[in-house]
Design an enzyme around this catalytic site. Structure first.
Site, PDB file in Angstrom:
ATOM      1  N   GLY A 164     -40.141 -31.203  16.457  1.00 31.62           N
ATOM      2  CA  GLY A 164     -40.797 -30.298  15.964  1.00 31.62           C
ATOM      3  C   GLY A 164     -40.846 -29.035  16.964  1.00 31.62           C
ATOM      4  O   GLY A 164     -41.830 -28.029  16.706  1.00 31.62           O
ATOM      5  N   GLY A 165     -39.605 -28.801  17.687  1.00 31.51           N
ATOM      6  CA  GLY A 165     -39.379 -27.719  18.506  1.00 31.51           C
ATOM      7  C   GLY A 165     -40.280 -27.711  19.857  1.00 31.51           C
ATOM      8  O   GLY A 165     -40.230 -26.743  20.584  1.00 31.51           O
ATOM      9  N   GLU A 200     -27.810 -29.241  26.015  1.00 33.23           N
ATOM     10  CA  GLU A 200     -26.663 -29.119  25.197  1.00 33.23           C
ATOM     11  C   GLU A 200     -26.095 -27.603  25.080  1.00 33.23           C
ATOM     12  O   GLU A 200     -26.824 -26.784  25.161  1.00 33.23           O
ATOM     13  CB  GLU A 200     -27.289 -29.414  23.606  1.00 33.23           C
ATOM     14  CG  GLU A 200     -27.335 -30.763  23.414  1.00 33.23           C
ATOM     15  CD  GLU A 200     -27.817 -31.194  21.812  1.00 33.23           C
ATOM     16  OE1 GLU A 200     -27.899 -32.268  21.658  1.00 33.23           O
ATOM     17  OE2 GLU A 200     -28.340 -30.117  21.350  1.00 33.23           O
ATOM     18  N   HIS A 208     -28.342 -25.228  10.324  1.00 32.65           N
ATOM     19  CA  HIS A 208     -29.069 -26.478  10.605  1.00 32.65           C
ATOM     20  C   HIS A 208     -28.831 -27.137   9.364  1.00 32.65           C
ATOM     21  O   HIS A 208     -29.668 -26.752   8.597  1.00 32.65           O
ATOM     22  CB  HIS A 208     -30.500 -26.137  11.106  1.00 32.65           C
ATOM     23  CG  HIS A 208     -31.188 -27.590  11.435  1.00 32.65           C
ATOM     24  ND1 HIS A 208     -31.830 -27.770  12.431  1.00 32.65           N
ATOM     25  CD2 HIS A 208     -31.220 -28.681  10.874  1.00 32.65           C
ATOM     26  CE1 HIS A 208     -32.403 -28.785  12.527  1.00 32.65           C
ATOM     27  NE2 HIS A 208     -32.004 -29.436  11.618  1.00 32.65           N
ATOM     28  N   GLU A 275     -29.400 -35.014  11.344  1.00 35.37           N
ATOM     29  CA  GLU A 275     -29.337 -33.720  11.367  1.00 35.37           C
ATOM     30  C   GLU A 275     -28.172 -33.202  12.128  1.00 35.37           C
ATOM     31  O   GLU A 275     -27.560 -33.617  13.150  1.00 35.37           O
ATOM     32  CB  GLU A 275     -30.736 -33.278  11.986  1.00 35.37           C
ATOM     33  CG  GLU A 275     -31.983 -33.453  11.467  1.00 35.37           C
ATOM     34  CD  GLU A 275     -33.094 -32.707  11.822  1.00 35.37           C
ATOM     35  OE1 GLU A 275     -32.979 -31.717  12.703  1.00 35.37           O
ATOM     36  OE2 GLU A 275     -34.110 -32.900  11.324  1.00 35.37           O
ATOM     37  N   ASN A 290     -34.012 -38.147  12.332  1.00 33.97           N
ATOM     38  CA  ASN A 290     -35.540 -38.311  12.278  1.00 33.97           C
ATOM     39  C   ASN A 290     -35.781 -39.728  11.616  1.00 33.97           C
ATOM     40  O   ASN A 290     -34.980 -40.014  10.367  1.00 33.97           O
ATOM     41  CB  ASN A 290     -36.097 -37.354  11.468  1.00 33.97           C
ATOM     42  CG  ASN A 290     -36.135 -35.997  12.363  1.00 33.97           C
ATOM     43  OD1 ASN A 290     -36.877 -36.011  13.485  1.00 33.97           O
ATOM     44  ND2 ASN A 290     -35.317 -34.989  11.864  1.00 33.97           N
ATOM     45  N   ARG A 292     -38.060 -41.011   9.766  1.00 33.62           N
ATOM     46  CA  ARG A 292     -39.199 -40.956   8.926  1.00 33.62           C
ATOM     47  C   ARG A 292     -39.018 -40.010   7.908  1.00 33.62           C
ATOM     48  O   ARG A 292     -38.014 -39.303   7.745  1.00 33.62           O
ATOM     49  CB  ARG A 292     -40.378 -40.229   9.909  1.00 33.62           C
ATOM     50  CG  ARG A 292     -39.966 -39.125  10.433  1.00 33.62           C
ATOM     51  CD  ARG A 292     -40.983 -38.285  11.262  1.00 33.62           C
ATOM     52  NE  ARG A 292     -40.486 -37.061  11.822  1.00 33.62           N
ATOM     53  CZ  ARG A 292     -39.841 -36.050  11.522  1.00 33.62           C
ATOM     54  NH1 ARG A 292     -39.887 -35.765  10.285  1.00 33.62           N
ATOM     55  NH2 ARG A 292     -39.587 -35.033  12.443  1.00 33.62           N
ATOM     56  N   VAL A 295     -40.600 -33.151   6.481  1.00 31.74           N
ATOM     57  CA  VAL A 295     -41.641 -32.223   5.781  1.00 31.74           C
ATOM     58  C   VAL A 295     -40.972 -31.649   4.596  1.00 31.74           C
ATOM     59  O   VAL A 295     -41.420 -31.509   3.331  1.00 31.74           O
ATOM     60  CB  VAL A 295     -41.954 -30.884   6.951  1.00 31.74           C
ATOM     61  CG1 VAL A 295     -42.811 -29.995   6.046  1.00 31.74           C
ATOM     62  CG2 VAL A 295     -42.767 -31.290   7.938  1.00 31.74           C
TER      63      VAL A 295
END
Length: 451
Positions: A164-165, A200, A208, A275, A290, A292, A295
């Site tokens: 989530g950043g 990184e 993205h 991702e 991820n 899960r 969103v």
């Protein structure tokens, strides 16, 4: 057979999961904090249980209390949604110990992917390209400085755990790195219980792009194509679309193949997302996995016609995938925008009382709200209050419909990012598809501040 599910989440995603459960004739159990006692999702569930005070560590992150309620309610399974405990291997393990099905991958796999450093190592072994960066977690700013000399600035400083950043920042020099390391490590420790960091190389002009996968317990793995999530603020996505109009068919083939190979190498099960960051020459690099539902999953559902939450539940129940890759194709184009309770210029949260909310009601507009009427938006949780998903025959059609839908969207009483979303939908750079992860910083903010 899963007949009763507890949703260990709140807001929009809790409501989303409840809807699919109802379609599957599955009884639903909601848990809520004191701040959410009047929330819409509590009215939708068949049963509701108060879990604790508003603060997340006393409510939605209270694994022991959630499992206690699950036992009390005699549920078969727990769906964690996204955020909170959704990527906690410890929570998944506690569910397994309690004899409750966790709707997600196995705890052992989640533990591997929960550490972004370990995930990078595993992806490299699986032959998936990774961005140049540190091989091990960094515990001190001094370790980070030494590593930065080899990588070269600009560098992306990241928390090894979470998402989530949070705990993520671009740094341009040693001085910035030292300042950023301590504050981001502390923030990561607070949110995720783990302050380990890694570095990184910062890719310039990157996109993205992520691949949605589904995997059952019999080794069947499929992809639902890709999503472009390049428009972000504070390293958190704001606009997502599927499929990507940037990559070629050959890049799409290689990227989806890499995602499937990675899932197979991990013996992954359930829904997940690989991702990638993609440079302007279509070279792609592993970013994170991820474990899960995400969103932005609705855009993949819109172009494929597949209910990802339904597949999650069926896979968790031990069912094999009833579709193969050859059965899946894209239909048109879908765009999702996230409506946040925040200032559209500073992006600072804007809690308060919503006196009225009006949704676009066109048949091409899919509304996924956390609130449907007068509601209090608190400062305790993520400020996203709704999602709007548009489906069109192609990208230009979807953008035209999005622009029209946003013109009728109203949230009265607080500041929201609706003006930002309207700006983006009408912007020529977006309409031409020339957006990278730097779009908000390089185009939106300068133009808004100039007005």
């Amino acid at each position: 057979m899963i007949k009763k599910v507890l949703i260990a989440n709140r807001g929009e995603i809790a409501a989303r999961i409840i809807r699919t459960c109802k379609q599957m004739n599955i009884t639903t159990v909601a848990v809520y904090s004191e701040a959410d006692q009047k929330a819409d999702f509590t009215k939708m569930a068949d049963e509701c249980y108060l879990i604790g005070p508003p603060r997340v560590n006393e409510s939605y992150l209270n694994a022991e209390k959630i499992i206690s309620i699950a036992k009390q309610a005699k549920v078969d399974a727990i769906h964690p949604g996204y955020g909170f405990l959704s990527e906690s291997d410890q929570f998944a393990g506690k569910c397994e110990e309690a004899g409750i099905t966790f709707i997600g991958p196995k705890a052992s796999v989640m533990k591997q992917m929960g550490s972004k450093v370990l995930a990078r190592q595993l992806m490299e072994k699986a032959g998936v390209p990774t961005i140049p960066g540190t091989k091990e977690a960094l515990a001190t700013a001094e370790e980070a400085l030494n590593a930065a000399q080899d990588i070269g600035y600009p560098i992306m400083l990241k928390a090894s755990a979470g998402g989530g950043g949070i705990g993520m920042q671009v740094v341009e020099n040693d001085e910035e790195l030292v300042r950023a390391f301590e504050s981001n490590a502390k923030r990561a420790k607070t949110f995720f219980g783990n302050g380990d960091m890694f570095l990184e190389k910062k890719l310039k002009n990157a996109r993205h792009i992520e691949v949605q996968i589904l995997a059952d317990h019999n080794g069947n793995v499929i992809h639902l194509f890709e999503r472009d999530c390049s428009i972000q603020r504070r390293n958190q996505k704001v606009v997502e679309e599927a499929p990507s109009t940037f990559i070629s068919e050959e890049t799409r083939r290689r990227m989806t193949e890499a995602a499937i190979n990675a899932a197979k190498a991990l013996e992954y099960t359930n829904a997940g997302t690989i991702e990638f960051l993609v440079d302007n020459k279509e070279n792609f690099y592993f970013l994170e996995m991820n474990t899960r539902v995400q969103v932005e999953h609705p855009v993949s559902e819109e172009i494929t016609g597949i209910d990802i939450v339904e597949k999650q539940i069926k896979i968790a129940a031990g069912e094999s995938l009833d579709i193969s890759q050859k059965d899946i194709y894209t239909n048109g184009h879908a765009i999702e925008v996230r409506i946040y309770a925040e200032d559209p210029v500073t992006f600072m949260p804007s809690p308060g009382h919503v006196s009225q909310i009006t949704f676009p009601n066109e048949d091409y507009a899919r509304n996924e709200p956390a609130i449907t009427g007068p509601s209090d938006i608190t400062h305790f949780y993520d400020p996203m209050i709704a999602k709007l998903i548009i489906h069109g025959t192609d990208r230009q059609d979807a953008i035209a419909k999005l622009t029209k839908a946003l013109q009728t969207y109203r949230v009265v009483g607080i500041k929201t990012n609706l003006p930002m979303l309207q700006y983006i939908s009408e912007d020529e750079i977006f309409r031409k598809g020339n957006v990278t992860t730097a779009y908000v910083q390089e185009h939106y903010i300068p133009n808004i501040n100039a007005k």
